[in-house]
Design a protein around this motif. Structure first.
Motif, short mmCIF file in Angstrom:
data_model
loop_
_atom_site.label_atom_id
_atom_site.label_comp_id
_atom_site.label_asym_id
_atom_site.label_seq_id
_atom_site.Cartn_x
_atom_site.Cartn_y
_atom_site.Cartn_z
N ILE A 55 -5.27 5.52 -2.05
CA ILE A 55 -4.52 4.30 -1.78
C ILE A 55 -4.14 3.66 -3.11
CG2 ILE A 55 -4.54 1.98 -0.80
CD1 ILE A 55 -6.46 2.88 1.29
N GLU A 56 -2.85 3.41 -3.27
CA GLU A 56 -2.37 2.63 -4.41
C GLU A 56 -1.97 1.27 -3.86
OE1 GLU A 56 0.76 4.70 -6.44
OE2 GLU A 56 -0.41 6.55 -6.52
N MET A 57 -2.42 0.21 -4.54
CA MET A 57 -2.18 -1.13 -4.04
C MET A 57 -1.62 -2.01 -5.16
SD MET A 57 -4.96 -3.63 -2.19
CE MET A 57 -5.19 -2.59 -0.79
N GLU A 58 -0.64 -2.82 -4.81
CA GLU A 58 -0.01 -3.71 -5.79
C GLU A 58 0.24 -5.06 -5.13
OE1 GLU A 58 4.14 -3.85 -8.33
OE2 GLU A 58 3.75 -2.19 -7.00
N LEU A 59 -0.04 -6.14 -5.85
CA LEU A 59 0.18 -7.49 -5.34
C LEU A 59 1.65 -7.88 -5.55
CD1 LEU A 59 -1.05 -10.12 -4.17
CD2 LEU A 59 -1.36 -10.86 -6.54
N LEU A 77 0.82 -1.21 0.00
CA LEU A 77 0.00 0.00 0.00
C LEU A 77 0.86 1.25 0.00
CD1 LEU A 77 -2.27 -0.94 3.03
CD2 LEU A 77 -2.84 -1.26 0.64
N GLN A 78 0.43 2.25 -0.76
CA GLN A 78 0.94 3.62 -0.67
C GLN A 78 -0.27 4.47 -0.33
OE1 GLN A 78 4.07 4.80 -1.06
NE2 GLN A 78 4.92 2.79 -1.53
N VAL A 79 -0.25 5.15 0.80
CA VAL A 79 -1.42 5.88 1.30
C VAL A 79 -1.08 7.35 1.45
CG1 VAL A 79 -3.03 6.10 3.23
CG2 VAL A 79 -2.15 3.86 2.61
N SER A 80 -2.02 8.22 1.04
CA SER A 80 -1.87 9.65 1.31
C SER A 80 -3.24 10.31 1.36
CB SER A 80 -1.00 10.32 0.25
OG SER A 80 -1.64 10.26 -1.00
N PHE A 81 -3.36 11.32 2.21
CA PHE A 81 -4.57 12.14 2.27
C PHE A 81 -4.23 13.45 2.95
CE2 PHE A 81 -4.66 9.65 6.11
CZ PHE A 81 -5.04 10.54 7.09
N ASN A 82 -4.99 14.45 2.60
CA ASN A 82 -4.84 15.78 3.19
C ASN A 82 -6.21 16.44 3.10
OD1 ASN A 82 -4.09 18.24 4.16
ND2 ASN A 82 -2.59 18.68 2.57
N THR A 83 -6.87 16.59 4.22
CA THR A 83 -8.21 17.16 4.23
C THR A 83 -8.37 18.09 5.42
OG1 THR A 83 -10.56 16.61 4.11
CG2 THR A 83 -9.22 15.23 5.51
#
Length: 159
Positions: A119-123, A15-21
């Motif tokens: 979220i970017e997800m890769e197996l 997972l690569q996760v990012s958020f800004n709210t």
């Protein structure tokens, strides 16, 4: 009886996760986060932390290992990771508001919305060493050394 170590190849979703709210009520609350981790596609467990030195391709010998198939679907892993991220980044804020001569105290909970979280997800697959001794078998994550589980092979019952 001692058995030679075996290697199993486990699937996981990186997972690569990012958020800004920003949430607004009486005062503005910034909710920010970024990071990485992985979801074990066999057990569904989340591990958040830095995943370094992951290779696109690597040579794997063609004998003495078993490639496991994912048990957890990609959408289930995504939803579980999303729930954990929201729970981890939820803030409880005490707000004060002055209306006339009265001070009003209010406790509010602010959480990022799923639509705000990218979220970017890769197996990928990682090795797991299985070491068997006389009574126990231990599984060790070959990527980070984390102990995944200990299996007792005799007829013991834990209460």
């Amino acid at each position: 009886m001692y058995k030679a170590p075996t290697v199993e190849i486990y699937p996981c979703m990186v997972l690569q996760v990012s958020f800004n709210t920003r949430k607004s009520s009486v005062q503005i609350v910034d909710l920010k986060g970024e990071g990485e981790g992985y979801v074990n596609a066999i057990t569904g467990e989340n591990y958040f932390g830095k995943c370094k030195d992951i290779q696109d391709n690597t040579f794997v010998p063609t004998q003495h290992y078993d490639i496991k198939q994912p048990v957890v679907e990609k959408m289930d892993a995504l939803n579980k990771a999303m729930d954990d991220i929201i729970r981890e980044h939820t803030k409880e804020v005490r707000l004060n508001e002055m209306i006339g001569d009265t001070i009003i105290f209010e406790q509010k909970v602010f959480a990022p919305e799923p639509a705000d979280i990218k979220i970017e997800m890769e197996l990928i697959h990682f090795p797991v060493w299985e070491l068997s001794g006389g009574r126990d078998t231990i599984e060790i994550n070959g990527y980070d050394g984390h102990i995944l589980g200990v299996k007792v092979t005799n007829d013991a019952e834990f209460v």
